[in-house]
Write an enzyme that holds these catalytic residues in place. Structure first.
Site, PDB file in Angstrom:
ATOM      1  N   CYS A  29     -24.131  26.170 -40.558  1.00  0.00           N
ATOM      2  CA  CYS A  29     -24.967  25.060 -40.098  1.00  0.00           C
ATOM      3  C   CYS A  29     -26.195  24.851 -40.971  1.00  0.00           C
ATOM      4  O   CYS A  29     -26.638  23.717 -41.157  1.00  0.00           O
ATOM      5  CB  CYS A  29     -25.381  25.262 -38.633  1.00  0.00           C
ATOM      6  SG  CYS A  29     -26.249  26.823 -38.311  1.00  0.00           S
ATOM      7  N   HIS A  85     -28.799  28.562 -34.590  1.00  0.00           N
ATOM      8  CA  HIS A  85     -28.245  27.240 -34.869  1.00  0.00           C
ATOM      9  C   HIS A  85     -29.312  26.420 -35.592  1.00  0.00           C
ATOM     10  O   HIS A  85     -30.517  26.698 -35.467  1.00  0.00           O
ATOM     11  CB  HIS A  85     -27.841  26.540 -33.570  1.00  0.00           C
ATOM     12  CG  HIS A  85     -27.032  25.296 -33.788  1.00  0.00           C
ATOM     13  ND1 HIS A  85     -25.964  25.253 -34.656  1.00  0.00           N
ATOM     14  CD2 HIS A  85     -27.144  24.037 -33.273  1.00  0.00           C
ATOM     15  CE1 HIS A  85     -25.445  24.036 -34.654  1.00  0.00           C
ATOM     16  NE2 HIS A  85     -26.152  23.278 -33.843  1.00  0.00           N
ATOM     17  N   ASP A 103     -27.024  16.740 -35.067  1.00  0.00           N
ATOM     18  CA  ASP A 103     -26.368  18.036 -34.889  1.00  0.00           C
ATOM     19  C   ASP A 103     -24.877  17.843 -35.145  1.00  0.00           C
ATOM     20  O   ASP A 103     -24.160  17.278 -34.321  1.00  0.00           O
ATOM     21  CB  ASP A 103     -26.610  18.565 -33.470  1.00  0.00           C
ATOM     22  CG  ASP A 103     -25.977  19.937 -33.230  1.00  0.00           C
ATOM     23  OD1 ASP A 103     -25.283  20.453 -34.141  1.00  0.00           O
ATOM     24  OD2 ASP A 103     -26.165  20.493 -32.133  1.00  0.00           O
TER      25      ASP A 103
END
Length: 227
Positions: A29, A85, A103
């Site tokens: 990520c 994250h 996201d």
């Protein structure tokens, strides 16, 4: 980023875009968001220098943070337990437009208004064990794009094998030559959290390499102060 077992509980204003338009490698990520910021700037969806973008590292001391509406989840409501994250928040300065969350791992609208994202993905109103409380390191994107580096060492096991297949592009090297500093961004503790978010906090995020760390109940307030 990786996942672990989960046991923690005690209206869009922009047209949805297509996630496949952006580079996405599962479990990477931080690199996905790095490239997303660059693409938003290059495509005219953000300021050319990324000054309206903020990168947020969500983590805690235990490296176990619950988030909802995540595509990698196999549980109800998309809940998953990441070790950390990374997302991008877009906030136009001197405008009344709402903050947007980008996201790539979320099943929510892409992008989502920050208020909706916090309510649906963070769910601060849900009672969770204290060790799963989430901390948010907010870094101004122009600073992040200059200083972030990753040689992906965190995605190898003790034998040197990949835990997850790495991206096809070259590893990210910082402008100063650093090859790996991911841990500096994802390492957080309660002592790092700003207790009284105000104008001084905003000034820090525009100047410091590692930005500022705020608690989950202060994320909305933080971005409301950027004007």
């Amino acid at each position: 980023m990786t996942t672990s077992n989960l046991e923690v509980t005690s209206s869009s204003t922009a047209p949805p875009l297509q996630v496949p338009s952006f580079h996405h490698t599962p479990y990477y990520c931080e690199e996905n968001i790095y490239l997303l910021c660059k693409k938003l700037c290059d495509d005219g969806l953000a300021d050319p220098d990324g000054s309206d973008l903020f990168v947020i590292f969500i983590s805690n001391e235990k490296k176990q943070i619950p988030l909802w509406h995540q595509k990698a989840s196999q549980r109800a409501e998309g809940v998953i337990l990441w070790d950390y994250h990374v997302i991008c928040v877009q906030k136009k300065r001197n405008e009344n437009s709402p903050s947007l969350v980008w996201d790539l791992d979320s099943s929510l609208p892409f992008p989502s208004p920050l208020g909706s994202y916090v309510a649906e993905s963070i769910r601060p109103s849900i009672q969770i064990f204290s060790e799963f409380k989430r901390f948010f390191r907010v870094v101004h994107a122009p600073i992040f794009l200059r200083h972030f580096a990753s040689d992906r060492r965190h995605m190898k096991d003790s034998a040197g094998n990949w835990i997850a297949e790495p991206p096809s592009h070259e590893a990210i090297v910082a402008e100063d030559g650093a090859v790996h500093n991911l841990n500096e961004y994802i390492t957080v503790s309660p002592d790092d959290v700003v207790n009284n978010v105000g104008a001084e906090t905003i000034n820090v995020v525009f100047s410091e390499k590692l930005g500022v760390v705020v608690g989950e109940n202060d994320v909305l307030g933080f971005f409301s102060l950027i004007s």
